[in-house]
Design a protein around this motif. Structure first.
Motif, short mmCIF file in Angstrom:
data_model
loop_
_atom_site.label_atom_id
_atom_site.label_comp_id
_atom_site.label_asym_id
_atom_site.label_seq_id
_atom_site.Cartn_x
_atom_site.Cartn_y
_atom_site.Cartn_z
N ALA A 162 6.01 2.02 6.98
CA ALA A 162 5.88 0.75 6.26
C ALA A 162 7.16 0.31 5.57
N LEU A 163 7.86 1.26 4.94
CA LEU A 163 8.98 0.89 4.08
C LEU A 163 10.33 0.94 4.78
N VAL A 164 10.56 2.00 5.52
CA VAL A 164 11.89 2.21 6.09
C VAL A 164 12.34 1.05 7.00
N PRO A 165 11.50 0.55 7.92
CA PRO A 165 11.97 -0.56 8.76
C PRO A 165 12.36 -1.80 7.97
N THR A 166 11.56 -2.13 6.94
CA THR A 166 11.89 -3.30 6.13
C THR A 166 13.18 -3.11 5.37
N VAL A 167 13.32 -1.95 4.73
CA VAL A 167 14.54 -1.66 3.98
C VAL A 167 15.75 -1.60 4.92
N ALA A 168 15.56 -1.03 6.10
CA ALA A 168 16.66 -0.98 7.08
C ALA A 168 17.10 -2.38 7.48
N LEU A 169 16.13 -3.28 7.63
CA LEU A 169 16.46 -4.67 7.95
C LEU A 169 17.27 -5.31 6.83
N ILE A 170 16.84 -5.08 5.59
CA ILE A 170 17.55 -5.64 4.44
C ILE A 170 18.97 -5.08 4.35
N VAL A 171 19.07 -3.77 4.49
CA VAL A 171 20.39 -3.12 4.39
C VAL A 171 21.31 -3.60 5.50
N THR A 172 20.76 -3.78 6.70
CA THR A 172 21.56 -4.25 7.82
C THR A 172 22.09 -5.66 7.56
N VAL A 173 21.20 -6.53 7.09
CA VAL A 173 21.60 -7.93 6.84
C VAL A 173 22.64 -8.00 5.73
N LEU A 174 22.33 -7.41 4.57
CA LEU A 174 23.26 -7.49 3.45
C LEU A 174 24.50 -6.63 3.67
N GLN B 52 0.83 -1.21 0.00
CA GLN B 52 0.00 0.00 0.00
C GLN B 52 0.87 1.26 0.00
N ALA B 53 1.98 1.23 0.73
CA ALA B 53 2.87 2.39 0.78
C ALA B 53 3.53 2.64 -0.58
N ILE B 54 3.96 1.56 -1.24
CA ILE B 54 4.58 1.71 -2.57
C ILE B 54 3.55 2.21 -3.58
N TYR B 55 2.35 1.64 -3.53
CA TYR B 55 1.30 2.04 -4.47
C TYR B 55 0.90 3.50 -4.28
N MET B 56 1.00 3.98 -3.08
CA MET B 56 0.66 5.37 -2.81
C MET B 56 1.54 6.32 -3.63
N TRP B 57 2.80 5.91 -3.89
CA TRP B 57 3.72 6.75 -4.66
C TRP B 57 3.59 6.51 -6.17
N THR B 58 3.14 5.32 -6.59
CA THR B 58 3.08 5.01 -8.03
C THR B 58 1.71 5.27 -8.64
N ARG B 59 0.69 5.56 -7.83
CA ARG B 59 -0.69 5.55 -8.33
C ARG B 59 -0.96 6.59 -9.41
N ARG B 60 -0.16 7.64 -9.52
CA ARG B 60 -0.37 8.65 -10.56
C ARG B 60 0.42 8.33 -11.84
N LEU C 56 -0.44 0.00 -10.60
CA LEU C 56 -0.52 -1.24 -9.81
C LEU C 56 0.57 -2.21 -10.20
N ALA C 57 0.84 -2.31 -11.51
CA ALA C 57 1.91 -3.21 -11.97
C ALA C 57 3.27 -2.71 -11.50
N LEU C 58 3.48 -1.40 -11.52
CA LEU C 58 4.74 -0.84 -11.01
C LEU C 58 4.90 -1.14 -9.53
N ALA C 59 3.82 -0.97 -8.77
CA ALA C 59 3.89 -1.26 -7.34
C ALA C 59 4.20 -2.73 -7.10
N ALA C 60 3.60 -3.61 -7.91
CA ALA C 60 3.86 -5.05 -7.76
C ALA C 60 5.32 -5.38 -8.05
N MET C 61 5.89 -4.77 -9.11
CA MET C 61 7.29 -5.05 -9.46
C MET C 61 8.24 -4.53 -8.37
N LEU C 62 7.98 -3.32 -7.87
CA LEU C 62 8.82 -2.78 -6.80
C LEU C 62 8.69 -3.61 -5.54
N MET C 63 7.49 -4.10 -5.27
CA MET C 63 7.27 -4.97 -4.12
C MET C 63 8.06 -6.26 -4.26
#
Length: 439
Positions: A226-238, A84-92, A97-104
């Motif tokens: 929604a996004l920052v904690p998940t991305v922070a987790l990924i960045v921390t791990v990798l 939902q957070a990604i789609y909020m930025w791509t909806r215009r 929806l397809a862009l949001a799905a690919m980014l997800m």
């Protein structure tokens, strides 16, 4: 003749697979029969040794931890909020929806490391709204299948974790090597969706903006939550892996703990959810490790039986060397993707390919990155594309196989483009490993 008996293991393996015996048991059976024929009872000591080697392999310990991390994030509602957070930025944008799905898919490819899990998760989230708004069914199919395949090419890919020790390549090197090609591929996929949706508005009808739209500051707040904690987790791990601060297993353990923390912060952590994630982790890990053990035993018997010597003899007799031999391995990997899972292809072909790669002076990390791109392409390619079978399992009946086959073709072309770019410009795969490790 008996010293080259190992060469006949592959036809025997294909016969067992063709009659429906699971790949792991097929490799066990062939290895046992040929091991007993060649070495007698001494073959059993080889089986025991390989079992101990696999069970004590520290790197493979990262597999269940990464799977658990992905399972917790899936079950905690993080995925839905993230979409939902990604789609909020791509909806215009065209094809929002397809862009949001690919980014997800790109984000969750860096969480689960399993292509099928990414495709299933994002498909369940994105399929209903895209069908509801009249998106072209081939675009829907291609987006979900291609996006799901990114789980193979974006760290922490489980396929990479299995491939690295077999190829005698550092997991960190291979994670760094595949990162830019994986992101390049995701970028090409996203650009294609944007362009085709702009050129063909009927493929991706604009979604109406309903109700009061959030302000820019509200979007930032939702994205941060929604996004920052998940991305922070990924960045921390990798990041800890690439920086050499933690081994893949240690980083995976931190990632699993971080997923539990995120789930608790979202008030979704429960005993039942953790038990479900553990069950999912156990079932997937057991399947992967059984295949890994079978592949190691199969490769050991093949080597000990003189199979590798005979392969080199055949290549020499037919004057196949250098890039011809490497290309032959790539073709086998692509064709193998039509009937075998990706890990099985790695376990069967990499033990044969790597001695050739080393003897011809080819950079091992570069070869492995190209090999992974080929595997990902075969995962997406009809007629036996595993990605299509995953989509078929979650799609409504009006989404036909013909739509799916037609939809994946442009994305296969983009995968081939990625392969050619990495092939022509090796630095795309080698720049990050050299920057982090000086290799």
């Amino acid at each position: 003749m008996s010293e080259f008996i190992g060469l006949f293991m592959f036809p025997a393996l294909l016969v067992l697979i063709a009659i429906g015996i699971p790949i792991a048991f097929s490799m066990f059976i062939v290895a046992l029969l040929f091991g007993l024929m060649r070495f007698g009872d001494a073959a059993m000591s080889l089986f025991v040794t390989k079992t101990i080697d696999v069970s004590s392999n520290y790197v493979l310990g990262a597999i269940p931890l990464f799977i658990f991390m992905g399972a917790i994030l899936q079950g905690s509602g993080v995925a839905d909020r993230l979409f939902q957070a990604i789609y909020m930025w791509t909806r215009r944008l065209p094809g929002s929806l397809a862009l949001a799905a690919m980014l997800m898919c790109t984000v969750f490819g860096a969480v689960t490391g399993i292509a099928g899990a990414v495709e299933t998760l994002v498909g369940l989230l994105a399929l209903p709204p895209m069908l509801k708004h009249g998106y072209d069914k081939s675009l829907i199919s291609g987006t979900i299948c291609a996006g799901g395949s990114l789980g193979t090419a974006i760290p922490p890919s489980i396929t990479v974790i299995v491939l690295a020790p077999i190829a005698n390549v550092s997991v960190g090197d291979l994670f760094a090597g595949i990162m830019l090609p994986g992101l390049l591929m995701a970028g090409l996929f996203t650009a294609y969706i944007l362009i085709v949706s702009w050129l063909r508005p009927d493929f991706a009808p604009a979604t109406p903006l309903e109700g009061e739209q959030p302000s820019f500051l509200e979007k930032i707040k939702v994205t941060f939550v929604a996004l920052v904690p998940t991305v922070a987790l990924i960045v921390t791990v990798l990041g800890t892996i690439l920086a050499g601060v933690a081994t893949p297993t240690e980083a995976a353990a931190c990632g699993a703990f971080g997923a539990l923390v995120l789930s608790a912060l979202n008030r979704k952590l429960s005993f039942g959810m953790v038990v479900g994630a553990l069950y999912q982790t156990l079932s997937i890990t057991a399947m992967i490790m059984l295949i890994v053990l079978a592949g190691n035993i199969f490769a050991a018997v093949f080597y000990a039986s003189g199979g590798m010597t005979e392969v080199k003899t055949i290549l020499t007799d037919y004057d196949i060397a250098g890039w011809q031999a490497i290309a032959f391995v790539m073709v086998l990997a692509f064709l193998g993707g039509f009937m075998l899972d990706l890990i099985s292809i790695v376990l069967i072909l990499i033990p044969i390919a790597m001695p050739l790669v080393v003897s011809y002076g080819v950079n091992e990390v570069w070869f492995c990155v190209l090999f992974l791109i080929v595997l990902q392409t075969s995962y997406l390619s009809p007629p036996m594309a595993p990605s299509i079978f995953y989509l078929r399992a979650i799609a409504p009946t009006d989404l036909r196989l013909a739509d799916m086959y037609r939809g994946v073709v442009p994305f296969i072309v983009l995968q081939v483009v990625t392969f050619l770019i990495v092939f022509i410009f090796p630095e795309v795969a080698l720049w990050l490993p050299r920057m982090f490790y000086g290799n």
